[in-house]
Design a protein around this motif. Sequence first.
Motif, short mmCIF file in Angstrom:
data_model
loop_
_atom_site.label_atom_id
_atom_site.label_comp_id
_atom_site.label_asym_id
_atom_site.label_seq_id
_atom_site.Cartn_x
_atom_site.Cartn_y
_atom_site.Cartn_z
N SER A 1 0.92 -1.27 -0.05
CA SER A 1 0.05 0.16 -0.08
C SER A 1 0.70 1.34 -0.01
O SER A 1 0.60 2.24 -0.71
CB SER A 1 -0.94 0.16 1.14
N HIS A 2 2.03 1.28 0.57
CA HIS A 2 2.84 2.45 0.70
C HIS A 2 3.60 2.41 -0.75
O HIS A 2 3.92 3.72 -1.08
CB HIS A 2 3.90 2.38 1.82
N SER A 3 3.88 1.43 -1.33
CA SER A 3 4.59 1.43 -2.51
C SER A 3 3.42 2.12 -3.58
O SER A 3 3.91 2.98 -4.42
CB SER A 3 4.94 0.29 -3.09
N LYS A 4 2.14 1.76 -3.46
CA LYS A 4 1.24 2.44 -4.33
C LYS A 4 1.21 3.87 -4.09
O LYS A 4 0.99 4.87 -4.98
CB LYS A 4 0.09 1.65 -4.31
N LYS A 5 1.10 4.37 -2.81
CA LYS A 5 1.10 5.81 -2.43
C LYS A 5 2.20 6.33 -3.06
O LYS A 5 1.95 7.55 -3.52
CB LYS A 5 1.09 6.03 -0.96
N LEU B 1 4.01 5.48 -5.79
CA LEU B 1 3.89 5.56 -7.32
C LEU B 1 2.76 6.40 -7.83
O LEU B 1 3.01 6.98 -9.04
CB LEU B 1 3.60 4.27 -7.83
N ASN B 2 1.68 6.53 -6.90
CA ASN B 2 0.87 7.49 -7.48
C ASN B 2 1.01 8.80 -7.64
O ASN B 2 0.12 9.70 -8.18
CB ASN B 2 -0.59 7.24 -6.67
N ASN B 3 2.02 9.27 -6.94
CA ASN B 3 2.59 10.62 -6.81
C ASN B 3 3.70 10.83 -7.86
O ASN B 3 4.21 11.88 -7.89
CB ASN B 3 2.91 10.96 -5.57
N ASP C 1 4.71 11.34 -11.92
CA ASP C 1 4.17 11.47 -13.19
C ASP C 1 4.68 10.30 -14.18
O ASP C 1 5.82 9.86 -14.08
CB ASP C 1 4.81 12.84 -13.82
N LYS C 2 3.81 9.83 -14.96
CA LYS C 2 4.10 8.70 -15.84
C LYS C 2 5.19 8.95 -16.90
O LYS C 2 5.70 8.11 -17.18
CB LYS C 2 2.59 8.27 -16.76
N LYS D 1 5.83 16.15 -0.72
CA LYS D 1 4.84 15.57 0.40
C LYS D 1 5.40 15.53 1.86
O LYS D 1 6.52 15.22 1.82
CB LYS D 1 4.54 14.18 -0.16
N HIS E 1 8.01 2.60 -12.82
CA HIS E 1 6.68 2.24 -13.30
C HIS E 1 6.16 0.86 -13.71
O HIS E 1 5.20 0.22 -14.39
CB HIS E 1 6.04 3.06 -14.41
#
Length: 289
Positions: A164-168, A170-172, A174-175, A209, A268
């Motif tokens: 869950s922390h890794s997704k947090k 990666l969601n921030n 830019d692709k 952040k 990514h």
Amino acid sequence: MEHYEVIEKALLYIDNNLEESLTLDSVASRFNLSKYYFHRLFSAMMSCSLNQYILSRRLNASLKLIQNENLSLTDIAYQLNFGTPSSFTRAFKRQYGISPSMLREKNEVIPLTPIPSVVKRSIKNINGDIVADFTLKEFETVRLCGIAFEVDLATEDYKAKIRSHSKKLLNNIDKDITGSCYVVYSNCQPNSTRFKVLFGIPYDIQIEKPYYFTVDVPQIFCARFKYFGDLLDIGNVLITDFARFLKISKQESENSDIELIQAFEDIHNLDSAYHIYVPIKKQPIDLDC
């Protein structure tokens, strides 16, 4: 055929032929390999001997047969090649903590275990011993920016927390941004179930952040391994590989706050292959590395 494909096919062959007299010779010859090489390869890939694995799969198969009241336990023992009913009973009780007769009497059900997956990783042959392929290498100093948190193996679903922390993170990102990504596991104290995790990216890809930390990872001499698959699911394989590496290479682990570093080439694409760096002591012969 790749070595891991051989083992995958061998596992399927074993499950389909548990009623046959499976031996090291018969299984190895099925895949046109010498029994000596197949034994070393199987042990290195599965972290157990072929005989131990076959026994575990026969016991697993017996769970379903025990539910069939038309079969006596003696029939099951002979059908699955346990040799004798007493051998079957002893092995079953050692594996499951209950005798097959008591399991049937209580009408309880123990879930079947699927054929295990084979962890894909490169291997090398050192003086007849098969070990996960490794490189002795300096992990160069890097400044990381990311999320740092503590995990307790005893009280929480640590896999879910790390993911869950890794997704947090990666969601921030830019692709369009490219670069490496690191997971640093550290400060695992003796007799403790707690350790720290930093999921980070190089500092020059900063994300503003408030919960992000900046950490300098020092230069460390390491054994580097390459794996395919989720590290959180193959942790026991890595532990076995590292122990075998230390034994065969005559290296020693380093007493470091950092336990290991997982390095991805593409931020990514965390489903891709990655390298694991594990700190080891630098021997005189390694000083030029």
